[in-house]
Design a protein around this motif. Structure first.
Motif, mmCIF file in Angstrom:
data_model
loop_
_atom_site.group_PDB
_atom_site.id
_atom_site.type_symbol
_atom_site.label_atom_id
_atom_site.label_comp_id
_atom_site.label_asym_id
_atom_site.label_seq_id
_atom_site.Cartn_x
_atom_site.Cartn_y
_atom_site.Cartn_z
ATOM 1 N N ARG A 563 -34.981 45.611 20.455
ATOM 2 C CA ARG A 563 -35.236 44.654 21.534
ATOM 3 C C ARG A 563 -35.964 43.439 20.949
ATOM 4 O O ARG A 563 -37.134 43.218 21.228
ATOM 5 N N VAL A 565 -37.300 39.675 20.122
ATOM 6 C CA VAL A 565 -37.690 38.485 20.888
ATOM 7 C C VAL A 565 -37.491 37.291 19.972
ATOM 8 O O VAL A 565 -37.990 37.275 18.844
ATOM 9 N N GLY A 799 -39.374 34.150 25.992
ATOM 10 C CA GLY A 799 -39.736 35.363 25.268
ATOM 11 C C GLY A 799 -39.116 36.626 25.804
ATOM 12 O O GLY A 799 -39.593 37.731 25.501
ATOM 13 N N ALA A 801 -36.713 39.763 25.966
ATOM 14 C CA ALA A 801 -36.118 40.577 24.908
ATOM 15 C C ALA A 801 -34.598 40.451 24.933
ATOM 16 O O ALA A 801 -33.986 40.180 25.973
#
Length: 827
Positions: A563, A565, A799, A801
């Motif tokens: 995940r 960012v 931001g 994910a």
């Protein structure tokens, strides 16, 4: 055995310095010397030799056309023999076969006294062509090779000829022949010549069987792991040295790699083919890259291994060549790479200058000099000289320059093309073996299992004992029949079988012996154990109590879905395919679009349907532009389309043979497209406006980019955006079934400031049917798409994910699957 030799020497009054003991193979020489020195630390020792080693010590240099048992030299001589026989045009095919046949006959001829060789040749001439027919038969070439091989073997002198001379025996008091598993005709002939001075002692004495354990493996990988585990267990039990029998070369290499990873000291007496070493591959890569019609893959592979070429420049050039799809290096040389930096231009120019050195035909000595200069110019020479295999490569190819006489032959003066020289170098390297440096104190010895005779090993591991690799009746080498082998003095099948079975029995006398085989090959094909193993099982041999591999307890550690960012990785441009990646799998967008990771495209791959689609896009675009420019001029649309297709095929460098399947379907595709085009223009009144149009549209902080295959103008002034598809009609129909699921047409609509446009896919079928499938709600889909792009990019910047979804067909051929570790998320 040494006690018997001592008794013979004492009984016959033979002095040790005038006693020769012939052993069956060279590895017994140092062992015998060491054991004799232990028995008799003071005084003289007999000379322990093989027949080959003894003859070499007396000094011999083959004449120009003698069999030298040196592949590089004998290939040249074979070509000379073939040219004299009127087979020069076929020398490239027959030279290797002639050398193979002559080597087999040469070993038999060398075992005959020189004064009796003419008699052997007379028998051989008749036997060699027995059953092959006359010069007009289907086997005429085989018969010619056999005849030439006999004449070559009969006309040659051999190093062993010096052993037949009277002066060679004058200084001998005693010759002891230690008989191995296979008969040595030369040693037996010398024993007969010396009469009472010679004694034959068999080495293969009966003895008790050792502890034999049977291991059945599932496949080659399992077999290699089990064999390596057996070796390690013996070492842990203090059984040193362990013999590892090399029955299957590939399997032995696997086992050796596993043992090497444990830093076990290995003495490899079999080695591996010199042609498979890195040094040989480096030299051969250079020769292949210098071919006039070399592929881009071959030249780039060569450049990547050159110290004289900057790695960063080579990598950048490779990426561009792969992206452009230039399969032939000649196309790279022609400057078809657009926008190339100065570094690429200099590298291409330098590579072609190096390649130019090896273009003209020349004699062998000049080829050797040119190759040596190329290796020095590309800075490969020093690395080859610093490597043991590299030194052997230089020696085999005659590049070291230390043996001018070896190549100063009349037959070496023939001019060779680069293809001839490359084939010669490949055959010469293939015929040699590279044996690595021997450790001071070995723990494991790799050897053929028939060389276990008279060697004190504490344990033996014998892998590869299946019906294919350990047949009890081995096939004799060469093309000779049983009758021919008998007349020529070559070992017969039954003699080879007796030797193999004797070696097998000798192997089983090792104190501890592990026998391994597999149930199936890598392909899944079932394999039975060797009949020799089946005999052991019937005799009550003990199967292994368990797997010899050490069990390891590993706690499952599934990988969690990534995940990432990527708020700091700004998205500046966005294409339809890029946004499709984001919709299908955010992680895929992160890896391929934000990080810019891309698969290296295959340059030399066969043409497929995707290539046909790209070709068709370019053809149709060029056709409509040509049709627009010639408006009003009477002409056949079919003829114009064919002419444009031929020009595109030529410009893309597509070979006729590879493009043939698509060329065969082209008339149907052409007629179907022109039929649809006529109806499209007549019924809807559409007129072509542009093709392959590059468009950009700013959207917030990102710039949308794309290339539209075709834009038409409708009678009411509206725009019709079209995209060509060569896929199945059902796939295209699925695209337009849900307006919210289709990205491509909605994205193209977003590139145009038009709220009334229409959009459709044109499905160009290979079976002659072209059909248009319109997206009816494209404006609404466009608006939803624009809103989605703004929303998604805003969340990325904030931001959010970018998880890997791991669902649907997108995962099946995803280039990022290895990065997200999709296959390791769950147990």
């Amino acid at each position: 055995m040494l006690s018997q030799i001592e008794e013979l020497m004492a009984r016959r009054g033979a002095h040790a310095s005038r006693t020769v003991v012939l052993v069956p193979y060279a590895q017994l020489m140092p062992l015998a010397r060491r054991l004799w020195a232990r028995r008799r630390p003071d005084g003289f020792s007999p000379r322990f030799d093989t027949t080959m080693n003894w003859a070499a010590r007396l000094g011999f240099a083959p004449a120009d056309e003698d069999l030298a048992f040196d592949m590089g030299r004998d290939l040249l001589t074979a070509r000379a023999w073939l040219e004299r026989a009127g087979l020069g045009a076929r020398a490239g095919v027959l030279a290797g076969r002639l050398v193979e046949a002559a080597w087999q006959l040469g070993a038999a001829a060398a075992a005959v006294a020189p004064q009796r060789r003419a008699e052997w040749a007379g028998r051989a001439r008749e036997a060699a062509v027995r059953g092959l027919g006359d010069a007009s038969s289907l086997l005429a070439l085989e018969a010619a090779v056999a005849r030439i091989a006999v004449e070559w073997a009969a006309a040659s002198s051999y190093a062993s000829d010096t052993l037949w001379r009277a002066e060679a025996a004058d200084g001998l008091d005693l010759l002891v022949l230690l008989q191995g598993l296979e008969a040595d005709p030369l040693a037996q002939g010398l024993a007969g010549l010396l009469g009472d001075k010679a004694v034959v002692l068999p080495l293969d004495a009966p003895g008790p069987a050792g502890e034999v354990v049977l291991h059945e493996a599932a496949d080659p990988s399992h077999e290699a792991e089990a064999a390596a585990a057996c070796v390690v267990r013996h070492l842990q039990a203090g059984r040193v040295p362990v013999a590892l029998a090399a029955v299957d070369r590939e399997l032995t290499r696997r086992i050796r790699a596993m043992l090497g990873a444990r830093r076990i000291a290995i003495r490899d007496e079999t080695g591996w083919k010199l042609s498979t070493t890195r040094a040989a591959a480096t030299v051969m890569a250079g020769l292949r890259a210098c071919a006039f019609l070399a592929s881009s893959d071959e030249v780039l592979d060569w450049l990547k291994h050159l110290p004289a070429a900057a790695p960063a420049t080579v990598s950048a050039l490779e990426r561009r060549v792969r992206r452009t799809g230039l399969r032939d290096w000649g196309a790279v040389h022609a400057g078809r790479i657009e926008g190339e930096p100065a570094g690429w231009a200099r590298l291409i120019e330098q590579a072609n200058a190096w390649r130019e050195r090896l273009q003209a035909p020349r004699p062998l000595r000049q080829w050797q000099r040119a190759l040596r200069e190329l290796l020095q110019a590309t800075r490969q020479w020093d690395a080859l000289e610093a490597d043991a295999a590299g030194v052997q490569v230089l020696e085999v190819l005659g590049l070291a320059g230390s043996d001018e006489g070896r190549w100063g032959l009349a037959q070496a003066a023939r001019r060779m093309t680069l293809a001839d020289f490359t084939a010669w170098a490949s055959d010469a390297l293939e015929a040699e073996s590279f044996v690595p440096e021997v450790p001071a104190l070995e723990q494991v010895v790799i050897l053929p299992f028939n060389q276990l005779l008279a060697r004190p090993f504490a344990a033996l591991v014998l892998p590869g004992c299946d019906e294919l690799r350990l047949a009890p009746s081995p096939e004799p080498p060469g093309p000779w029949t049983a009758a021919q082998r008998e007349a020529l003095g070559l070992p017969a099948r039954d003699a080879l079988e007796r030797a193999l079975r004797a070696g097998w029995a000798q192997a089983l006398r090792t104190p501890h012996c592990d026998v391994l085989w597999r149930r199936s090959d890598d392909s899944g094909e079932p394999v039975l154990p060797s009949p020799l193993v089946q005999q052991l099982r019937l005799a009550g041999a003990v199967p292994a109590p368990g797997d010899p591999r050490e069990p390891r307890s590993l706690r499952p550690q599934p990988v969690s879905r990534p995940r990432p960012v990527a708020a700091t990785l700004t998205v500046e441009t966005l294409s339809a395919s890029g946004y499709e990646d984001l919709r299908r799998c955010p992680y895929r967008f992160f890896a391929l679009r934000q990080l810019g990771l891309q698969e290296a495209a295959e340059i030399d791959a066969d043409l497929d349907k995707r290539d046909f689609g790209n070709w068709l896009h370019e053809v149709l675009g060029a056709f409509h532009l040509a049709l627009l420019e010639s408006a009003g001029a009477p002409q056949s649309r079919a003829a114009l389309l064919d002419r444009v297709a031929a020009e595109v095929t030529r410009s893309q460098g597509l070979a006729d043979g590879e493009f043939l399947p698509f060329a065969a379907a082209w008339p149907q595709v052409r007629d179907g497209y022109l039929d649809w085009l006529g109806r499209h223009e007549a019924e809807g009144g559409a007129r072509f406006d542009s093709a392959e149009r590059e468009l950009q549209m700013p959207l917030g902080t990102v710039r949308l980019v794309g290339r539209i295959d075709r834009i038409d103008r409708l009678p009411d002034g509206r725009v019709l955006v079209m995209d060509y598809k060569t896929e199945s009609r059902s796939v295209t129909a699925e695209r337009v079934r849900g307006a919210g699921e289709d990205t491509q047409l909605a994205f193209y609509a977003a590139l145009l400031e038009d709220d009334s446009l229409r959009a459709a896919y044109v499905n160009v079928g290979e079976r002659g049917k072209t059909e248009i499938l319109e997206q009816p709600a494209v404006v609404q889909a466009r608006d939803a798409l624009v809103e989605g792009i703004l929303h998604d990019l805003r969340r990325i910047a904030e931001g959010a994910a970018l998880p890997a979804l791991g669902e649907g067909r997108a995962c099946e051929f995803c280039a990022a699957r290895g990065l997200c570790r999709r296959d390791f998320w769950s147990l």
